[in-house]
Design a protein around this motif. Structure first.
Motif, PDB file in Angstrom:
ATOM      1  N   VAL A  32       0.833  -1.287   0.303  1.00 15.27           N
ATOM      2  CA  VAL A  32      -0.027  -0.100   0.098  1.00 15.27           C
ATOM      3  C   VAL A  32       0.782   1.321  -0.088  1.00 15.27           C
ATOM      4  O   VAL A  32       1.852   1.442   0.870  1.00 15.27           O
ATOM      5  N   PRO A  35       0.634   7.539   2.056  1.00 17.19           N
ATOM      6  CA  PRO A  35       0.294   8.867   1.785  1.00 17.19           C
ATOM      7  C   PRO A  35       1.124   9.964   2.527  1.00 17.19           C
ATOM      8  O   PRO A  35       1.054  11.103   2.201  1.00 17.19           O
ATOM      9  N   PHE A  36       2.278   9.572   3.089  1.00 14.62           N
ATOM     10  CA  PHE A  36       3.152  10.377   3.931  1.00 14.62           C
ATOM     11  C   PHE A  36       4.389  10.832   2.844  1.00 14.62           C
ATOM     12  O   PHE A  36       5.187  11.807   3.340  1.00 14.62           O
ATOM     13  N   TRP A 101       7.364  -2.520  17.610  1.00 14.99           N
ATOM     14  CA  TRP A 101       5.657  -2.591  17.278  1.00 14.99           C
ATOM     15  C   TRP A 101       5.153  -3.565  17.843  1.00 14.99           C
ATOM     16  O   TRP A 101       5.345  -4.801  17.288  1.00 14.99           O
ATOM     17  N   LYS A 102       4.506  -3.229  18.751  1.00 13.27           N
ATOM     18  CA  LYS A 102       3.391  -4.477  19.188  1.00 13.27           C
ATOM     19  C   LYS A 102       4.252  -5.712  19.801  1.00 13.27           C
ATOM     20  O   LYS A 102       3.953  -6.791  19.218  1.00 13.27           O
ATOM     21  N   ASP A 127       1.216  -0.636  22.120  1.00 12.77           N
ATOM     22  CA  ASP A 127      -0.163  -1.059  21.675  1.00 12.77           C
ATOM     23  C   ASP A 127      -0.396  -0.566  20.175  1.00 12.77           C
ATOM     24  O   ASP A 127      -1.502  -0.814  19.428  1.00 12.77           O
ATOM     25  N   ARG A 129      -0.187   2.014  18.725  1.00 14.88           N
ATOM     26  CA  ARG A 129      -0.927   3.518  18.116  1.00 14.88           C
ATOM     27  C   ARG A 129       0.060   4.327  17.356  1.00 14.88           C
ATOM     28  O   ARG A 129      -0.423   4.954  16.417  1.00 14.88           O
ATOM     29  N   GLY A 131       2.152   3.238  15.545  1.00 14.04           N
ATOM     30  CA  GLY A 131       2.218   2.384  14.265  1.00 14.04           C
ATOM     31  C   GLY A 131       1.095   2.847  13.311  1.00 14.04           C
ATOM     32  O   GLY A 131       1.356   3.153  11.925  1.00 14.04           O
ATOM     33  N   ILE A 132       0.221   2.879  13.860  1.00 12.63           N
ATOM     34  CA  ILE A 132      -1.402   3.488  13.228  1.00 12.63           C
ATOM     35  C   ILE A 132      -1.057   4.791  12.595  1.00 12.63           C
ATOM     36  O   ILE A 132      -1.541   5.184  11.353  1.00 12.63           O
ATOM     37  N   ASP A 133      -0.565   5.730  13.697  1.00  9.54           N
ATOM     38  CA  ASP A 133      -0.103   7.076  12.885  1.00  9.54           C
ATOM     39  C   ASP A 133       0.697   7.141  11.911  1.00  9.54           C
ATOM     40  O   ASP A 133       0.921   8.139  11.107  1.00  9.54           O
ATOM     41  N   GLY A 135       0.805   4.651   9.592  1.00  3.72           N
ATOM     42  CA  GLY A 135       0.510   3.946   8.424  1.00  3.72           C
ATOM     43  C   GLY A 135       1.082   2.535   8.281  1.00  3.72           C
ATOM     44  O   GLY A 135       1.033   1.908   7.291  1.00  3.72           O
ATOM     45  N   VAL A 136       1.493   2.071   9.519  1.00  8.73           N
ATOM     46  CA  VAL A 136       2.175   0.896   9.500  1.00  8.73           C
ATOM     47  C   VAL A 136       1.190  -0.420   9.495  1.00  8.73           C
ATOM     48  O   VAL A 136      -0.068  -0.263  10.068  1.00  8.73           O
ATOM     49  N   TYR A 137       1.326  -1.434   8.620  1.00 10.54           N
ATOM     50  CA  TYR A 137       0.071  -2.419   8.730  1.00 10.54           C
ATOM     51  C   TYR A 137       0.841  -3.638   8.704  1.00 10.54           C
ATOM     52  O   TYR A 137       0.210  -4.785   8.936  1.00 10.54           O
TER      53      TYR A 137
ATOM     54  N   LEU B  43      -5.554  -4.337   5.875  1.00 10.53           N
ATOM     55  CA  LEU B  43      -4.594  -3.943   4.608  1.00 10.53           C
ATOM     56  C   LEU B  43      -3.611  -5.227   4.897  1.00 10.53           C
ATOM     57  O   LEU B  43      -2.757  -5.544   4.123  1.00 10.53           O
ATOM     58  N   GLN B  44      -3.924  -6.151   5.819  1.00 10.05           N
ATOM     59  CA  GLN B  44      -3.097  -7.435   5.843  1.00 10.05           C
ATOM     60  C   GLN B  44      -3.776  -8.551   4.773  1.00 10.05           C
ATOM     61  O   GLN B  44      -3.059  -9.159   3.922  1.00 10.05           O
ATOM     62  N   GLN B  46      -6.065  -8.612   2.041  1.00  4.60           N
ATOM     63  CA  GLN B  46      -6.882  -7.071   1.586  1.00  4.60           C
ATOM     64  C   GLN B  46      -8.155  -7.475   0.828  1.00  4.60           C
ATOM     65  O   GLN B  46      -8.703  -6.529   0.531  1.00  4.60           O
ATOM     66  N   ILE B  57      -3.779  -6.159  12.547  1.00  2.00           N
ATOM     67  CA  ILE B  57      -3.989  -4.824  12.025  1.00  2.00           C
ATOM     68  C   ILE B  57      -5.543  -4.415  12.018  1.00  2.00           C
ATOM     69  O   ILE B  57      -6.062  -3.443  12.316  1.00  2.00           O
ATOM     70  N   GLN B  64      -9.329   1.228  17.334  1.00  2.00           N
ATOM     71  CA  GLN B  64      -9.215   2.589  16.796  1.00  2.00           C
ATOM     72  C   GLN B  64     -10.697   3.242  16.594  1.00  2.00           C
ATOM     73  O   GLN B  64     -11.128   4.432  16.939  1.00  2.00           O
ATOM     74  N   SER B  84      -5.863   9.175   5.729  1.00  2.00           N
ATOM     75  CA  SER B  84      -4.682  10.389   5.928  1.00  2.00           C
ATOM     76  C   SER B  84      -3.601   9.360   6.091  1.00  2.00           C
ATOM     77  O   SER B  84      -2.305   9.838   6.032  1.00  2.00           O
ATOM     78  N   ARG B  85      -3.633   8.131   7.010  1.00  2.00           N
ATOM     79  CA  ARG B  85      -2.669   7.423   7.421  1.00  2.00           C
ATOM     80  C   ARG B  85      -2.438   6.333   6.247  1.00  2.00           C
ATOM     81  O   ARG B  85      -1.230   5.949   6.286  1.00  2.00           O
ATOM     82  N   TYR B  86      -3.394   5.775   5.637  1.00  2.00           N
ATOM     83  CA  TYR B  86      -3.243   4.415   4.833  1.00  2.00           C
ATOM     84  C   TYR B  86      -3.501   4.713   3.329  1.00  2.00           C
ATOM     85  O   TYR B  86      -3.326   3.759   2.618  1.00  2.00           O
ATOM     86  N   GLY B  87      -3.848   5.903   3.157  1.00  2.00           N
ATOM     87  CA  GLY B  87      -4.325   6.401   1.707  1.00  2.00           C
ATOM     88  C   GLY B  87      -5.662   5.660   1.244  1.00  2.00           C
ATOM     89  O   GLY B  87      -6.453   5.020   2.152  1.00  2.00           O
ATOM     90  N   PHE B  89      -6.557   3.491  -0.518  1.00  2.98           N
ATOM     91  CA  PHE B  89      -6.853   1.995  -0.726  1.00  2.98           C
ATOM     92  C   PHE B  89      -7.527   1.428   0.747  1.00  2.98           C
ATOM     93  O   PHE B  89      -8.134   0.290   0.409  1.00  2.98           O
TER      94      PHE B  89
END
Lengths: 180, 141
Positions: A32, A35-36, A101-102, A127, A129, A131-133, A135-137, B43-44, B46, B57, B64, B84-87, B89
């Motif tokens: 993915v 967006p950053f 992370w986690k 937790d 958090r 990571g979410i900021d 955009g880590v998945y 996202l894992q 998909q 996730i 959240q 804004s964080r993941y786009g 998608f």
């Protein structure tokens, strides 16, 4: 010979070429896009993995080009990329900030002790958090941040010498040339 | 043997809930929670929404969403937080914007195209000269 007879074949070939390109050349859509890219790194403020009273945050990113590497002890890919990271840490002059992370603090500390610590500092994101900021998945993920704290590149997956040379070094060179 | 077969009635007990979060007290929030979860992609895995996936996730993102709902955020704010964080998608339903026009309109366009081709072929067939007297009788429908 009626040329119209060939129309379905032509259409099929056109579609086959189109799909063939998609299947072979196009990028892996499972990764993915972040967006950053081109934007300031997300705000984070985490306790240091080894020194809980100290903090690891955006302040660690300002002033030089750096990497932020998301890792965990349960992550097999992180174990695989570890050597490449140690190499980058020792030889490239680019500092790596870790984002654990986690994970469990004790396990993470033991892991670094056992295999080596390529990080100048590691933030402990228990937790997920932060990571979410970011955009880590999944892990591992590695972000390239310039001296002004702008995200320039994101790698989803394992860092290798090849990836470093082909994806990261060109960007780092151009950042240095432009006076970053 | 027959008695063991009756154990089949117990089979539904094996069903696991993907989402083990407590229900909201407020049914409106619960409904919004479920609706939003169906709109966000895991996202894992998909091809699943975060409602359907038991990936880590997905769990984190459901939590959240839950917290943002309890904090009084609107659906738009929650979607904005995620994109804004993941786009884009991460939204299961792609936005209808210039770069996704082809994605949204291609199936309908192809259906229309196929329809025209079909009509055109059928028309041509009906307009063919009839040589066989038997066919002539048949085609007078």
């Amino acid at each position: 010979m009626n040329l119209r007879l060939f129309l379905p074949v032509v259409l099929f070939l056109g579609l086959a070429v189109f799909l063939g390109i998609g299947l072979t050349k196009a990028k892996d859509v499972r990764k993915v896009d972040s967006p950053f890219i081109g934007k300031p790194a997300p705000v984070f403020d985490l306790p240091d993995l080894n020194e809980p009273s100290a903090s690891v945050s955006n302040a660690n990113l300002k002033g030089q080009i750096s990497l932020v590497n998301v890792w965990a002890t349960w992550c097999v890919g992180c174990r695989q990329e570890h050597e490449a990271l140690m190499d980058i840490a020792a030889n490239s002059g680019i500092p790596i900030i870790g984002l654990n992370w986690k994970d469990s603090r004790a396990a993470a500390q033991a892991w670094l002790k056992r295999f080596g610590d390529p990080y100048v500092a590691t933030g402990f994101d228990e937790d997920g958090r932060a990571g979410i900021d970011w955009g880590v998945y999944g892990a591992p993920e590695t972000f390239l941040i310039d001296a002004d704290g702008i995200v320039r590149h994101k790698l989803i997956g394992i860092m290798t010498d090849e990836v470093w040379q082909e994806e990261f070094m060109p960007i780092i060179q151009s950042l240095k040339e432009n006076g970053s | 043997m027959k008695k063991i077969i009756w154990l089949i009635w117990l089979l539904p007990l094996v069903a696991f809930a993907i989402d083990d979060n407590a229900l909201f007290d407020d049914p409106v929030l619960q409904a919004r929670y479920e609706a939003i979860n169906e709109e966000l992609r895991c996202l894992q895995c998909q091809n699943q929404t975060i409602a359907d996936s038991n990936a880590t996730i997905a769990k984190d993102l459901r939590l959240q969403v839950r917290e943002m709902l309890l904090a009084g955020k609107s659906d738009e704010e929650i979607m904005e937080f995620m994109t804004s964080r993941y786009g884009d998608f991460v939204t299961y339903r792609p936005p209808f914007v210039p770069r996704t026009y082809v994605l949204w309109l291609a199936p309908a366009a192809m259906l229309l195209l196929g329809g025209f081709v079909m009509v055109s072929v059928v028309r041509k067939r009906s307009a063919l000269p009839i040589d066989d007297p038997d066919e002539e009788a048949e085609s007078a429908v």
